[in-house]
Design a protein around this motif. Structure first.
Motif, mmCIF file in Angstrom:
data_model
loop_
_atom_site.group_PDB
_atom_site.id
_atom_site.type_symbol
_atom_site.label_atom_id
_atom_site.label_comp_id
_atom_site.label_asym_id
_atom_site.label_seq_id
_atom_site.Cartn_x
_atom_site.Cartn_y
_atom_site.Cartn_z
ATOM 1 N N VAL A 129 15.079 -15.967 -34.006
ATOM 2 C CA VAL A 129 14.356 -16.420 -32.820
ATOM 3 C C VAL A 129 13.944 -17.867 -33.071
ATOM 4 N N THR A 130 14.348 -18.777 -32.178
ATOM 5 C CA THR A 130 13.918 -20.165 -32.300
ATOM 6 C C THR A 130 12.860 -20.477 -31.246
ATOM 7 N N ASN A 131 12.027 -21.464 -31.541
ATOM 8 C CA ASN A 131 11.003 -21.937 -30.611
ATOM 9 C C ASN A 131 11.177 -23.431 -30.382
ATOM 10 N N ASP A 132 11.270 -23.827 -29.113
ATOM 11 C CA ASP A 132 11.228 -25.231 -28.723
ATOM 12 C C ASP A 132 10.275 -25.350 -27.541
ATOM 13 N N ILE A 133 9.745 -26.535 -27.318
ATOM 14 C CA ILE A 133 8.766 -26.690 -26.254
ATOM 15 C C ILE A 133 9.440 -26.628 -24.888
ATOM 16 N N TYR A 134 10.469 -27.454 -24.663
ATOM 17 C CA TYR A 134 11.089 -27.532 -23.337
ATOM 18 C C TYR A 134 12.602 -27.365 -23.368
ATOM 19 N N THR A 135 13.198 -27.132 -24.525
ATOM 20 C CA THR A 135 14.654 -27.095 -24.620
ATOM 21 C C THR A 135 15.093 -25.858 -25.393
ATOM 22 N N ARG A 136 16.435 -25.727 -25.498
ATOM 23 C CA ARG A 136 17.040 -24.668 -26.310
ATOM 24 C C ARG A 136 17.753 -25.284 -27.513
ATOM 25 N N GLU A 137 17.344 -26.473 -27.888
ATOM 26 C CA GLU A 137 18.112 -27.284 -28.827
ATOM 27 C C GLU A 137 18.425 -26.554 -30.128
ATOM 28 N N ASP A 138 17.432 -25.930 -30.740
ATOM 29 C CA ASP A 138 17.654 -25.305 -32.052
ATOM 30 C C ASP A 138 18.580 -24.099 -31.945
ATOM 31 N N ALA A 139 18.375 -23.267 -30.915
ATOM 32 C CA ALA A 139 19.268 -22.124 -30.732
ATOM 33 C C ALA A 139 20.694 -22.587 -30.460
ATOM 34 N N GLU A 140 20.848 -23.632 -29.657
ATOM 35 C CA GLU A 140 22.184 -24.119 -29.338
ATOM 36 C C GLU A 140 22.872 -24.688 -30.577
#
Length: 240
Positions: free
Chosen positions: A73-84
């Motif tokens: 599970v990744t957490n980003d504030i406004y994006t999906r950057e880490d999961a992508e």
């Protein structure tokens, strides 16, 4: 905030195979399933922006996917950057990677209101479980970032030498209370003037007997000290 694919009915935050980028490396075969009836060990990864949290997650998945049943599970504030990034790298099958958009300071979703992350973890266990480990990566935060024990059973905190060799000395809950402190990017120490021996001394002074490992993910096997620690935690979890 849960992530849905644009232009489709709400699907919460689970990535499907259609989001896997063309040309990405083939995803490894899934590991044998964990024994049924046991909840996965939940491992929180925190640390400042750019310290190497996502790269650490990717390296752990590459090294351990054939011996442990993993999900992220990744957490980003406004994006999906880490999961992508993890999807592009093909470190796990896409259905084992999911993202939470916090919409606020990263520590909010890992410490103050953990409901979105708990739901994400539980959904992964329900859809692709049983699992051995769920890695929950925080968005980049400061030295005060810690995980609620209602979300993470154990937590590691990642700093890097480029942030300055005074980081361990500055302390803060992330450095002092994490179950494992990871000092990353040691290969950069000569170029940024960081003294690794001093960082080790300062970390021991702040943490006492709590473990500290030094890593360079740019080198083959660089994540192995973290993987060894994780294996020990999984073994302890299984016998608890």
């Amino acid at each position: 905030m849960h992530l849905d694919h644009p232009g489709t009915p709400p699907q919460r935050y689970t990535y499907g195979p259609a989001t896997h980028r063309p040309g990405a490396p083939p995803t490894p075969a899934p590991a044998p399933a964990a024994a049924p009836g046991r909840r996965a060990l939940r491992v929180g990864l925190g640390g400042p922006v750019g310290s190497g949290k996502t790269a650490t997650v990717a390296a752990l998945c590459r090294l351990l996917h054939d011996e442990l049943s993993l999900a992220v599970v990744t957490n980003d504030i406004y994006t999906r950057e880490d999961a992508e990034f993890l999807l592009r790298e093909g470190v796990l099958p896409p259905e084992r990677i999911t993202a939470v958009e916090t919409g606020a300071c990263p520590h909010t979703a890992i410490r103050d209101d953990i409901s979105a992350n708990v739901e994400a973890v539980e959904d992964l266990e329900a859809t692709v479980g049983p699992l051995d480990v769920v890695l929950v990566e925080s968005g980049g935060d400061n030295l005060t970032a810690t995980f609620s024990r209602g979300l993470a059973d154990v937590q590691l905190f990642v700093i890097d030498v480029a942030g300055g060799d005074d980081i361990p000395r500055k302390g803060g809950p992330g450095v002092t209370t994490a179950d494992l402190l990871v000092v990353n990017k040691t290969d950069l120490a000569p170029y940024v003037g960081s003294d690794l021996a001093r960082m080790a001394r300062d970390a021991r002074a702040q943490r006492g007997e709590k473990p500290v490992v030094f890593t360079s993910l740019a080198r083959e096997g660089g994540v192995r000290p973290v993987a060894d620690w994780l294996r020990e935690r999984v073994a302890a979890w299984r016998t608890a």
